[in-house]
Write an enzyme that holds these catalytic residues in place. Structure first.
Site, PDB file in Angstrom:
ATOM      1  N   SER A   1      10.413  -4.879  -0.487  1.00  0.00           N
ATOM      2  CA  SER A   1       9.342  -5.520   0.277  1.00  0.00           C
ATOM      3  C   SER A   1       9.433  -7.031   0.114  1.00  0.00           C
ATOM      4  O   SER A   1      10.094  -7.521  -0.801  1.00  0.00           O
ATOM      5  CB  SER A   1       8.002  -5.020  -0.274  1.00  0.00           C
ATOM      6  OG  SER A   1       6.944  -5.725   0.316  1.00  0.00           O
TER       7      SER A   1
ATOM      8  N   TYR B   1       1.990  -3.847  -7.103  1.00  0.00           N
ATOM      9  CA  TYR B   1       2.902  -3.512  -6.000  1.00  0.00           C
ATOM     10  C   TYR B   1       4.025  -4.552  -5.929  1.00  0.00           C
ATOM     11  O   TYR B   1       5.191  -4.208  -5.736  1.00  0.00           O
ATOM     12  CB  TYR B   1       2.104  -3.466  -4.692  1.00  0.00           C
ATOM     13  CG  TYR B   1       2.889  -3.018  -3.472  1.00  0.00           C
ATOM     14  CD1 TYR B   1       3.524  -1.775  -3.430  1.00  0.00           C
ATOM     15  CD2 TYR B   1       2.974  -3.834  -2.345  1.00  0.00           C
ATOM     16  CE1 TYR B   1       4.232  -1.375  -2.301  1.00  0.00           C
ATOM     17  CE2 TYR B   1       3.672  -3.439  -1.214  1.00  0.00           C
ATOM     18  CZ  TYR B   1       4.297  -2.210  -1.197  1.00  0.00           C
ATOM     19  OH  TYR B   1       4.997  -1.808  -0.081  1.00  0.00           O
TER      20      TYR B   1
END
Ligand SMILES: NC(=O)c1ccc[n+]([C@@H]2O[C@H](COP(=O)([O-])OP(=O)(O)OC[C@H]3O[C@@H](n4cnc5c(N)ncnc54)[C@H](O)[C@@H]3O)[C@@H](O)[C@H]2O)c1
Length: 281
Positions: A164, A177
């Protein structure tokens, strides 16, 4: 049928996709099936992969759904054996299952701007943080331990992880995250090195900002104008727009094609409309 971005055939290949019940990996699973692969679509949510398999069958594609929790070693091994029986050894593994948790998310970007009753850094639940690290990191490692076994024996195969933007520089509010996806990028390089002598390649894609049903209300006001968060994202994106889900497919196909990417291993390819290249100035 999706208009495929590259004319690559995966005919005869067994492709295993985790998180295939979700938006992005469901589209990847279908695209591989459309390009001729035998696709094993794995997800915690059995209903979603069965629906995907049904849709694929309706289009004459070979895609089977399997209930699999990427954190449950026994269940993964059971599914691994089933896929071996159904389709033969895995040629391409897409580690797509992943995500964040509200329990590991702060309400504000900056601590000094906190308001009464908001979840601050000091309120983050260690169990929520652990959940996010396990889902993204162990959830990538455990399926790889199962499905890459035959790859190592056969001296060929391809692993594709899903990282990501926040793996490069963390995004506000989501420390777990961000850290977990940084670990996924790091692990991609580790696997690439570890397996380099066996013919297994391992790469990742790092999707940029996409609009999904889950985040639409965070990104757009009711009148369709961008929210402040969305304006910041677009200001930080040289191409000035969000990434479409289908735009990931070209990168996925390229990295998974043994001829096109035969010497490409250990890379994390951003598909981000320029976001990770821009310092903001
Ligand atoms: N959507 C984005 O903007 C974006 C951006 C960058 C990276 N990603 C990453 O892309 C991947 C797919 O994201 P998405 O937006 O399609 O998300 P999604 O929530 O639509 O799909 C994730 C899927 O993973 C499944 N899953 C969750 N826990 C699981 C478990 N323990 N075992 C097996 N399956 C499990 C869910 O049931 C779901 O179907 C994720 O790794 C995500 O972190 C997404």
């Amino acid at each position: 049928m999706t208009e495929l971005p590259l004319n690559i055939s995966f005919t005869g290949k067994t492709v295993v996709v985790t998180g295939a019940g979700g938006v992005l990996c469901g589209a990847m699973a279908k695209a591989f099936a459309q390009a001729g692969a035998k696709v094993a679509a794995l997800d915690l949510n059995q209903e979603s992969v069965e629906k995907l398999a049904e849709e694929a069958a309706g289009e004459g594609l070979l895609c089977k759904g399997y209930k699999a929790n990427v954190l449950d070693e026994d269940e993964i091994e059971e599914v691994h054996q089933k896929v071996l029986e159904d389709f033969g050894p895995c040629d391409i593994l897409i580690n797509g299952a992943g995500g964040n948790s509200p329990r590991a998310t702060t309400d504000n970007e900056y601590h000094h701007e906190r308001k009464e009753g908001q979840t601050t850094f000091f309120d983050l639940d260690p169990k929520g943080v652990d959940f996010v690290f396990r889902l993204n990191f162990q959830g990538t490692l455990l399926p790889t331990q199962a499905f890459a076994k035959e790859m190592a024996q056969r001296n060929s195969g391809c692993i594709l992880n899903v990282s990501s933007m926040n793996a490069y520089v963390p995004l506000t509010k989501i420390p777990a995250y961000s850290g977990a996806k940084a670990a996924v990028s790091n692990f991609t390089q580790w696997l690439a090195t570890h397996f380099a002598g066996t013919g297994i390649r391992c790469n990742a894609i790092a999707p940029g900002f996409l609009v999904s049903n889950q985040n639409r209300s965070l990104l757009f006001q009711e009148d369709g104008s961008p929210t402040p968060r969305s304006s910041k994202i677009l200001a930080g994106t040289p191409m000035g727009r969000f990434v479409e889900g289908e735009e990931l497919l070209g990168a996925v196909f390229f990295l998974c094609d043994e001829r096109a990417a035969s010497a490409v291993t250990g890379v994390v390819l951003p598909v981000d409309a320029g976001y990770s290249a821009y310092s903001g100035v």
